[in-house]
Design a protein around this motif. Sequence first.
Motif, mmCIF file in Angstrom:
data_model
loop_
_atom_site.group_PDB
_atom_site.id
_atom_site.type_symbol
_atom_site.label_atom_id
_atom_site.label_comp_id
_atom_site.label_asym_id
_atom_site.label_seq_id
_atom_site.Cartn_x
_atom_site.Cartn_y
_atom_site.Cartn_z
ATOM 1 N N LEU A 63 0.846 -1.195 0.000
ATOM 2 C CA LEU A 63 0.000 0.000 0.000
ATOM 3 C C LEU A 63 0.877 1.239 0.000
ATOM 4 C CD1 LEU A 63 -2.868 1.331 0.339
ATOM 5 C CD2 LEU A 63 -2.435 1.252 2.818
ATOM 6 N N HIS A 211 0.242 1.049 -9.822
ATOM 7 C CA HIS A 211 -1.097 0.468 -9.718
ATOM 8 C C HIS A 211 -1.187 -0.847 -10.496
ATOM 9 C CE1 HIS A 211 -5.462 0.163 -9.604
ATOM 10 N NE2 HIS A 211 -5.465 0.082 -10.934
ATOM 11 N N GLY A 214 -0.094 -3.999 -8.864
ATOM 12 C CA GLY A 214 -0.902 -4.555 -7.780
ATOM 13 C C GLY A 214 -0.738 -3.846 -6.457
ATOM 14 N N ILE A 215 -0.281 -2.599 -6.522
ATOM 15 C CA ILE A 215 -0.101 -1.800 -5.301
ATOM 16 C C ILE A 215 -1.268 -0.838 -5.187
ATOM 17 C CG2 ILE A 215 1.268 0.020 -4.229
ATOM 18 C CD1 ILE A 215 2.873 -2.671 -6.342
ATOM 19 N N GLU A 216 -1.940 -0.866 -4.044
ATOM 20 C CA GLU A 216 -3.062 0.043 -3.796
ATOM 21 C C GLU A 216 -2.520 1.389 -3.335
ATOM 22 O OE1 GLU A 216 -7.302 0.032 -1.268
ATOM 23 O OE2 GLU A 216 -5.861 -1.612 -1.044
ATOM 24 N N MET A 217 -3.305 2.435 -3.528
ATOM 25 C CA MET A 217 -2.909 3.776 -3.107
ATOM 26 C C MET A 217 -3.984 4.369 -2.216
ATOM 27 S SD MET A 217 -1.709 6.913 -5.587
ATOM 28 C CE MET A 217 -1.458 8.586 -4.980
ATOM 29 N N ALA A 218 -3.566 5.023 -1.150
ATOM 30 C CA ALA A 218 -4.490 5.687 -0.231
ATOM 31 C C ALA A 218 -3.893 7.048 0.138
ATOM 32 C CB ALA A 218 -4.717 4.841 1.022
ATOM 33 N N GLU A 252 -11.754 5.201 4.569
ATOM 34 C CA GLU A 252 -11.257 4.452 3.410
ATOM 35 C C GLU A 252 -9.768 4.150 3.554
ATOM 36 O OE1 GLU A 252 -14.973 6.476 2.313
ATOM 37 O OE2 GLU A 252 -13.120 7.161 3.272
ATOM 38 N N THR A 253 -9.008 5.123 4.039
ATOM 39 C CA THR A 253 -7.575 4.906 4.240
ATOM 40 C C THR A 253 -7.323 3.913 5.365
ATOM 41 O OG1 THR A 253 -6.951 7.058 3.347
ATOM 42 C CG2 THR A 253 -5.412 6.043 4.899
ATOM 43 N N ALA A 256 -7.931 0.486 4.029
ATOM 44 C CA ALA A 256 -6.855 0.055 3.135
ATOM 45 C C ALA A 256 -5.641 -0.420 3.929
ATOM 46 C CB ALA A 256 -6.462 1.197 2.201
ATOM 47 N N ARG A 259 -6.494 -3.863 5.519
ATOM 48 C CA ARG A 259 -6.460 -4.935 4.521
ATOM 49 C C ARG A 259 -5.019 -5.314 4.191
ATOM 50 N NH1 ARG A 259 -10.333 -1.796 1.894
ATOM 51 N NH2 ARG A 259 -8.781 -1.117 0.349
ATOM 52 N N THR A 260 -4.183 -4.307 4.022
ATOM 53 C CA THR A 260 -2.783 -4.559 3.668
ATOM 54 C C THR A 260 -2.070 -5.324 4.766
ATOM 55 O OG1 THR A 260 -2.715 -2.537 2.328
ATOM 56 C CG2 THR A 260 -0.607 -3.453 3.041
#
Length: 374
Positions: A63, A211, A214-218, A252-253, A256, A259-260
Amino acid sequence: MPIDISENFSLHAYHYHLPEESIAQHPADRRDASRLLVLHPESGRREHLQFADVIDFFAPGDLLVVNNTRVFPARLHGRKETGGKVEVFLLEYPLCRVEGKSFTAPALLKASKRPKPGSRIEVSESLQCTVLELLEGGKALLELHCESPEKLAAELEFCGEVPLPPYIGRKEGATEEDRTRYQTVYASTPGAVAAPTAGLHFTPDLLEKIHEKGIEMAAVTLHVGYGTFAPVRVEDIREHQIHTEYLTISEETVDAVRRTKAAGGKVWAVGTTTVRSLEFGARQNEKGELQAVEAWCNLYIYPGFTFRVVDNLITNFHLPDSSLMFLVSAFCDREKVGEKNKGREMLLESYDEAVKMGYRFFSYGDAMAVVGPR
């Protein structure tokens, strides 16, 4: 009798020699063409790369957390009722404090004679200020007069200048280029008077590639204040009073990050402001779990700090003897990484090597990544 202070808590222990020519006065030709020093604290190993290579250190499921604050044109030029010139440096975005059609903000005033309470400053036909109160340190509380929040935002954009850091000493001052380059590509929430500069290296193309990997961004929002440039004036750094900055972390952050962590991924923080934000958010309950928050962040990080959220850090090269140096030193020395209490030494060795290799320092300079084991 002098007090014995551990090296990690002594201000002079964070000093390093920096030639004036190493301080970047302009941004690199391309954001992600900046150089990147990668430090692996568990071994002390260093790598010298280009910033675009940072993608190679991410793994699917990681993340990337950024600070999406936006620098607003905080430097205004006006005239007093007597006709004398006055420079107004707003220290806070006035639209953060709205009461009807009244907007207030603290500011630094620069004039041949300091304006008195009750005096007015004309910036433009549509924007005037009244000095409500004189504060310590040359500051004043102003009321800004404008017909609407939308009009005020437009007037600041039209009349204001980008407030470059004091160590960027160009004769021409801020330029049109600075309006774009002293701003991250993902900046979206106005309120900062200084950029979260570690994020200046990212381009839309690089973020898209991250992205796709497979890296999410917050994002968090921490409005960087002028206090980030305030010098530390105590020899024992534990006695320093850190500045406060307004912070927002969304649900939301928080989701994230959770989850990570649950999936075994790593949380990457872009900049010291993002580190302070996430670690502050993790100290809002007894369990030490990250929480959504909207508050003034006053978290002070120096060696001995226990990090609860951040695994890897992307940052710039910071001023000697600064609170940002303390934070990065603490991060280099975090639990289970490297030899205990050696973070400061590793950081200074990295800085000395960067100076010798011609890296560019501070806001428009090159980048550094502190990467822990997988």
